[in-house]
Design a protein around this motif. Structure first.
Motif: not given
Length: 253
Positions: A179-190
């Motif tokens: 489930a976590i892989k389905s929404e990659p982490y991009d800390p710069a996005a917000k």
């Protein structure tokens, strides 16, 4: 199991042992851990309740005594909604948030998307990448089912951590990773706008990208501080008394 399509995270509210003068603290644990293992056994609960803080202790999906209590998606966006529902349902007003490892990723996103619900943010063992993105699920599942050797070193390390706690349900943990892989982490996005403290051991290989997170905070104009714990690594930084003292002082600032 599902309340208004919001995940029903296992929640334990621990009341302060002293007069309450400050906001409650929401603790978000790391992967293959639990609220109790990450925060109670390492004496964070006692430290904060003795200091007059009520504590909101949750178990992430796939973790704790009832790892499969939630149907539906376990994606980070759904976990964020569940955390927001907890804070609003308890009518806590803004809370302080402390996350560790995977919990730091979730805490970063929770504070960034819900600035009205968060006063201060403390994240321990954080990195600018997704700590579970490189996990080889197929190898891990084959290892559990057939005993096949895991060839990816990082996956083998995470599996050692997961198996070290006998109560962990490995298949449930694999489902959370998926489930976590389905929404990659991009800390710069917000980027969080609330005051943020970044903490890591100076021997923590997973926190080598912490300076990137600090640059994001600086560029966003977010007040931030950094604490490096001498001689600590990813596994034992959370037990540091210096970490506890700095975190409480930062929340009170």
């Amino acid at each position: 199991m599902i309340n208004g399509m919001t995940l029903d995270l296992n929640l334990r509210v621990v009341r302060a042992n002293a007069e309450v003068k400050s906001p409650s603290v929401l603790f978000i644990h790391g992967f293959a851990s639990s609220g109790e293992f990450n925060w109670d056994r390492s004496r964070w609960l006692k430290y904060f309740t003795d200091a007059g803080r009520d504590v909101l202790l949750i178990d992430l999906p796939g973790h704790g005594e009832d790892p499969r209590r939630n149907d539906g998606s376990w994606a980070p966006s759904q976990i964020r909604q569940a955390l927001a529902a907890i804070v609003m349902d308890l009518d806590e007003g803004p809370v302080d948030v402390i996350g560790y490892s995977l919990g730091s990723r979730l805490a970063w996103e929770f504070a960034a998307f819900n600035p009205d619900l968060v006063n201060h943010l403390v994240i321990g063992g954080p990195g600018a990448g997704d700590p579970l993105a490189a996990f080889e699920l197929d190898q891990a599942r084959a290892h559990v089912e057939t005993g096949e050797k895991i060839h990816d070193d990082y996956t083998a390390t995470i599996m050692q951590i997961a198996k070290a706690e006998p109560s962990n349900d490995l298949s449930a943990l694999f489902e959370l990773i998926e489930a976590i892989k389905s929404e990659p982490y991009d800390p710069a996005a917000k980027v969080p706008s609330v005051p943020t403290l970044l903490v890591a051991g100076d021997q923590d290989d997973l926190a080598t990208t912490l300076p990137h997170l600090r640059r994001l905070l600086k560029n966003a104009g977010t007040r931030n501080e950094v604490l490096w714990l001498a001689g600590r690594n990813h596994a034992n930084a959370v037990t540091s008394r210096e970490f506890k003292e700095k975190a409480l002082g930062f929340l009170n600032s």
